[in-house]
Scaffold this motif. Structure first.
Motif, PDB file in Angstrom:
ATOM      1  N   GLU A 284       1.029  -0.971  -0.298  1.00 58.17           N
ATOM      2  CA  GLU A 284      -0.142  -0.006   0.215  1.00 58.17           C
ATOM      3  C   GLU A 284       0.880   1.153  -0.483  1.00 58.17           C
ATOM      4  OE1 GLU A 284      -3.488   1.990   3.111  1.00 58.17           O
ATOM      5  OE2 GLU A 284      -3.490  -0.311   2.410  1.00 58.17           O
ATOM      6  N   ILE A 285       0.479   2.345  -0.885  1.00 64.47           N
ATOM      7  CA  ILE A 285       1.243   3.334  -1.276  1.00 64.47           C
ATOM      8  C   ILE A 285       0.251   4.978  -1.202  1.00 64.47           C
ATOM      9  CG2 ILE A 285       3.173   4.856  -2.497  1.00 64.47           C
ATOM     10  CD1 ILE A 285       3.804   1.478  -3.830  1.00 64.47           C
ATOM     11  N   GLU A 286       0.393   5.346  -0.590  1.00 70.22           N
ATOM     12  CA  GLU A 286      -1.038   6.287   0.133  1.00 70.22           C
ATOM     13  C   GLU A 286      -2.223   6.159  -0.433  1.00 70.22           C
ATOM     14  OE1 GLU A 286       0.749   9.897   0.076  1.00 70.22           O
ATOM     15  OE2 GLU A 286       2.079   8.998   0.757  1.00 70.22           O
ATOM     16  N   GLY A 287      -2.416   4.846   0.612  1.00 73.59           N
ATOM     17  CA  GLY A 287      -3.693   4.924   0.483  1.00 73.59           C
ATOM     18  C   GLY A 287      -3.957   3.553  -0.664  1.00 73.59           C
ATOM     19  N   VAL A 288      -2.660   3.648  -1.668  1.00 79.74           N
ATOM     20  CA  VAL A 288      -3.114   2.525  -2.917  1.00 79.74           C
ATOM     21  C   VAL A 288      -2.832   1.050  -3.329  1.00 79.74           C
ATOM     22  CG1 VAL A 288      -2.987   2.472  -5.670  1.00 79.74           C
ATOM     23  CG2 VAL A 288      -3.042   5.073  -4.686  1.00 79.74           C
ATOM     24  N   LYS A 289      -3.580   0.296  -3.745  1.00 83.08           N
ATOM     25  CA  LYS A 289      -2.988  -1.424  -3.854  1.00 83.08           C
ATOM     26  C   LYS A 289      -1.691  -0.820  -4.472  1.00 83.08           C
ATOM     27  CE  LYS A 289      -5.425  -3.575  -0.247  1.00 83.08           C
ATOM     28  NZ  LYS A 289      -6.929  -4.764   0.405  1.00 83.08           N
ATOM     29  N   ILE A 290      -0.891  -1.075  -4.961  1.00 85.77           N
ATOM     30  CA  ILE A 290      -0.332  -1.523  -5.872  1.00 85.77           C
ATOM     31  C   ILE A 290       0.696  -3.035  -6.069  1.00 85.77           C
ATOM     32  CG2 ILE A 290       2.285  -1.140  -7.186  1.00 85.77           C
ATOM     33  CD1 ILE A 290      -0.452   0.949  -7.088  1.00 85.77           C
ATOM     34  N   PRO A 291       0.215  -4.479  -6.906  1.00 87.25           N
ATOM     35  CA  PRO A 291       0.874  -5.613  -6.681  1.00 87.25           C
ATOM     36  C   PRO A 291       2.544  -5.627  -6.620  1.00 87.25           C
ATOM     37  CG  PRO A 291       0.064  -5.253  -8.970  1.00 87.25           C
ATOM     38  CD  PRO A 291      -0.502  -4.311  -8.077  1.00 87.25           C
ATOM     39  N   ASP A 292       3.300  -6.639  -6.410  1.00 92.18           N
ATOM     40  CA  ASP A 292       4.591  -6.567  -6.678  1.00 92.18           C
ATOM     41  C   ASP A 292       4.816  -7.029  -7.681  1.00 92.18           C
ATOM     42  OD1 ASP A 292       3.798  -9.253  -5.916  1.00 92.18           O
ATOM     43  OD2 ASP A 292       5.050  -9.298  -4.058  1.00 92.18           O
ATOM     44  N   THR A 293       4.139  -6.605  -8.652  1.00 95.37           N
ATOM     45  CA  THR A 293       4.971  -7.640  -9.655  1.00 95.37           C
ATOM     46  C   THR A 293       6.132  -7.535 -10.507  1.00 95.37           C
ATOM     47  OG1 THR A 293       3.299  -6.354 -11.381  1.00 95.37           O
ATOM     48  CG2 THR A 293       2.470  -7.967 -11.040  1.00 95.37           C
ATOM     49  N   THR A 294       7.047  -7.428 -11.062  1.00 91.03           N
ATOM     50  CA  THR A 294       8.125  -7.229 -11.444  1.00 91.03           C
ATOM     51  C   THR A 294       7.870  -7.802 -13.168  1.00 91.03           C
ATOM     52  OG1 THR A 294       9.452  -9.421 -11.649  1.00 91.03           O
ATOM     53  CG2 THR A 294       9.231  -7.732  -9.788  1.00 91.03           C
ATOM     54  N   PRO A 295       9.227  -7.413 -14.036  1.00 90.81           N
ATOM     55  CA  PRO A 295       9.361  -8.008 -15.567  1.00 90.81           C
ATOM     56  C   PRO A 295       9.083  -9.664 -15.527  1.00 90.81           C
ATOM     57  CG  PRO A 295      10.600  -6.281 -15.361  1.00 90.81           C
ATOM     58  CD  PRO A 295       9.742  -6.341 -13.676  1.00 90.81           C
ATOM     59  N   ASP A 296      10.690  -9.899 -14.261  1.00 87.69           N
ATOM     60  CA  ASP A 296      10.447 -11.398 -14.117  1.00 87.69           C
ATOM     61  C   ASP A 296       9.588 -12.013 -14.264  1.00 87.69           C
ATOM     62  OD1 ASP A 296      13.255 -11.249 -14.219  1.00 87.69           O
ATOM     63  OD2 ASP A 296      13.503 -11.311 -12.156  1.00 87.69           O
ATOM     64  N   ASP A 297       7.904 -11.749 -13.819  1.00 88.22           N
ATOM     65  CA  ASP A 297       6.856 -12.356 -13.732  1.00 88.22           C
ATOM     66  C   ASP A 297       6.530 -12.566 -15.395  1.00 88.22           C
ATOM     67  OD1 ASP A 297       6.206 -13.248 -11.252  1.00 88.22           O
ATOM     68  OD2 ASP A 297       6.095 -10.869 -10.433  1.00 88.22           O
ATOM     69  N   THR A 298       6.489 -11.407 -15.677  1.00 82.87           N
ATOM     70  CA  THR A 298       5.856 -11.143 -16.983  1.00 82.87           C
ATOM     71  C   THR A 298       6.677 -12.844 -18.523  1.00 82.87           C
ATOM     72  OG1 THR A 298       5.189  -8.724 -16.963  1.00 82.87           O
ATOM     73  CG2 THR A 298       6.096 -10.040 -19.492  1.00 82.87           C
ATOM     74  N   LYS A 299       7.915 -12.411 -17.944  1.00 78.18           N
ATOM     75  CA  LYS A 299       9.316 -12.878 -18.478  1.00 78.18           C
ATOM     76  C   LYS A 299       8.420 -14.671 -18.672  1.00 78.18           C
ATOM     77  CE  LYS A 299      12.670  -9.724 -18.417  1.00 78.18           C
ATOM     78  NZ  LYS A 299      13.982  -8.957 -18.060  1.00 78.18           N
ATOM     79  N   LYS A 300       8.207 -15.148 -17.337  1.00 80.97           N
ATOM     80  CA  LYS A 300       7.578 -16.081 -16.188  1.00 80.97           C
ATOM     81  C   LYS A 300       6.893 -16.735 -17.148  1.00 80.97           C
ATOM     82  CE  LYS A 300      10.407 -16.535 -12.585  1.00 80.97           C
ATOM     83  NZ  LYS A 300      10.534 -16.401 -10.762  1.00 80.97           N
ATOM     84  N   LEU A 301       5.651 -16.376 -17.235  1.00 79.61           N
ATOM     85  CA  LEU A 301       4.097 -16.276 -18.139  1.00 79.61           C
ATOM     86  C   LEU A 301       5.085 -16.367 -19.115  1.00 79.61           C
ATOM     87  CD1 LEU A 301       2.017 -13.933 -15.334  1.00 79.61           C
ATOM     88  CD2 LEU A 301       2.011 -16.031 -15.524  1.00 79.61           C
ATOM     89  N   ALA A 302       5.927 -16.094 -19.980  1.00 81.31           N
ATOM     90  CA  ALA A 302       5.400 -15.889 -21.678  1.00 81.31           C
ATOM     91  C   ALA A 302       5.594 -17.227 -22.077  1.00 81.31           C
ATOM     92  CB  ALA A 302       6.121 -14.412 -22.073  1.00 81.31           C
ATOM     93  N   ARG A 303       6.808 -17.497 -21.263  1.00 79.30           N
ATOM     94  CA  ARG A 303       8.259 -18.667 -21.163  1.00 79.30           C
ATOM     95  C   ARG A 303       6.924 -20.014 -21.203  1.00 79.30           C
ATOM     96  NH1 ARG A 303      12.478 -16.241 -19.226  1.00 79.30           N
ATOM     97  NH2 ARG A 303      11.726 -16.708 -16.049  1.00 79.30           N
ATOM     98  N   GLU A 304       5.759 -19.555 -20.373  1.00 80.91           N
ATOM     99  CA  GLU A 304       5.121 -21.143 -20.209  1.00 80.91           C
ATOM    100  C   GLU A 304       4.435 -21.167 -21.196  1.00 80.91           C
ATOM    101  OE1 GLU A 304       3.932 -23.059 -17.429  1.00 80.91           O
ATOM    102  OE2 GLU A 304       6.241 -22.930 -16.858  1.00 80.91           O
TER     103      GLU A 304
END
Length: 378
Positions: A91-111
């Motif tokens: 949570e940043i300033e009351g806004v929920k932000i997911p902890d996703t990273t470029p590695d998440d995109t890469k892993k999903l794309a490879r899968e």
């Protein structure tokens, strides 16, 4: 058919708050008032897709939570989830932000490689780099434009256009082309330095008028023409007192320089002209800054993004639907070299259909010191 869907949930957050990207600056974007934009744009994609009967044949393979699963649960499309890990939130300033990273995109794309016929991703140029690094030329990819810059030739012009491309692909009517994936150094970009490079190529389903090309530089042979346009338009600005929102790009930067202000190359600046003198009120303005001046009947001056044909919707998200709704079309001045108008109509995309419709039709474009051309906006 099986289609992959990967969402970069923080893509585009830096646009309206003048950060020119989101890489590494999510916290600062939120502090400036930014909110996630990618989820709503993916909803537009899925909503448009649901209108086609052929969409019943599509099954999505997607990521967990904010990377696709959460949005797909709002619609009737069948889907499967690759749960490569649990996505948490901060949570940043009351806004929920997911902890996703470029590695998440890469892993999903490879899968997804080898399991889907087309990989659709929602993000910007950084996300497209992550995708092609993972799948190379093994399968076609298509970008839903949710980032800030999107200079690569892998994006549909809008989320709705991405849905139409998917349907044409399903019908066997989309041709597959090799397109460049380009990106720039965002830190340098925020300092008004353009350091762009090509990172590779991707296979992209292309339908004419629905998929953009990659951004191009203005040829050196046009430098004198740009100077002449800037000189003439600067004189016209100084003859009329009032507030001006001066957009991004090298053509507009020349106008800023001639006005004698320290304006940005890649941002939007707010200028007041009084008695033939220009004063810089806000440098590198955010959407919120522009909203503060709407009661003073401002005029907008923008140019066309070379190679992309966009007036609004690429790299200048400060000109949001909330801003453009309040400014009459006749108070928007467009300037461009003739070469930028050779590749078809101009485009706007704010995510608000009523505002986009207001801006469509024909617009006068200054193509010379004393010459205008009527150009269609779609």
């Amino acid at each position: 058919m099986r289609a992959g869907l990967i969402i970069n949930p923080i893509a585009g957050m830096g646009g309206r708050v003048a950060l020119k990207g989101t890489d590494g600056v999510v916290e600062e974007a939120v502090r400036r008032g930014a909110r996630p934009v990618a989820p709503d744009l993916v909803r537009l994609f899925l909503s448009e897709l649901s209108h086609y009967p052929e969409a019943e044949k599509i099954t999505f393979l997607t990521g967990p939570g904010p990377m696709g699963e959460a949005i797909l649960r709002e619609f009737d499309f069948p889907f499967e989830v690759i749960r490569h890990r649990t996505i948490s939130y901060r949570e940043i300033e009351g806004v929920k932000i997911p902890d996703t990273t470029p590695d998440d995109t890469k892993k999903l794309a490879r899968e997804m490689a080898g399991k889907v016929e087309l990989l659709i991703f929602a993000g910007g140029d950084g996300t497209s780099r992550d995708v092609i690094e993972s799948v190379d030329m093994k399968l076609p990819v298509l970008g839903i434009p949710t980032g800030v810059k999107m200079y690569s030739g892998v994006f549909a012009y809008s989320p709705e256009d991405a849905a139409r491309v998917l349907i044409e692909f399903l019908r066997g009517k989309a041709r597959i082309e090799e397109r460049e994936v380009r990106d720039i150094d965002e830190e340098a970009y925020r300092r008004d330095e353009v350091r762009a490079r090509t990172y590779g190529k991707a296979l992209v389903p292309v339908v004419e008028s629905l998929v953009q090309g990659s951004k191009e530089r203005v040829p050196l042979s046009e430098e004198e023409e740009v100077d002449a346009i800037a000189e003439a338009l600067t004189e016209e600005i100084l003859e009329r007192n009032g507030i001006y929102f001066l957009g991004s790009g090298s053509t507009i930067k020349r106008i800023k320089d001639r006005l004698g202000i320290d304006g940005t190359l890649l941002g939007v600046d707010v200028v007041r002209v009084r008695n033939r003198k220009a004063n810089l009120l806000v440098k590198d303005a955010t959407e919120g800054d522009l909203l503060r001046f709407l009661d003073e009947n401002p005029r907008i001056i923008v140019t066309v993004i070379g190679g992309l044909g966009f007036l609004f919707g690429r790299g200048n998200q400060q000109f949001s639907a909330r801003v453009l709704r309040r400014i009459p079309k006749e108070d928007i001045i467009v300037v461009a070299t003739r070469s930028k108008l050779e590749k078809g109509p101009l485009r706007v995309y704010t995510g608000d259909r009523e505002v986009d419709e207001k801006l469509r039709g024909y617009v006068r474009v200054r193509v010379g010191p004393w010459m205008e051309r009527l150009v269609r906006v779609v």
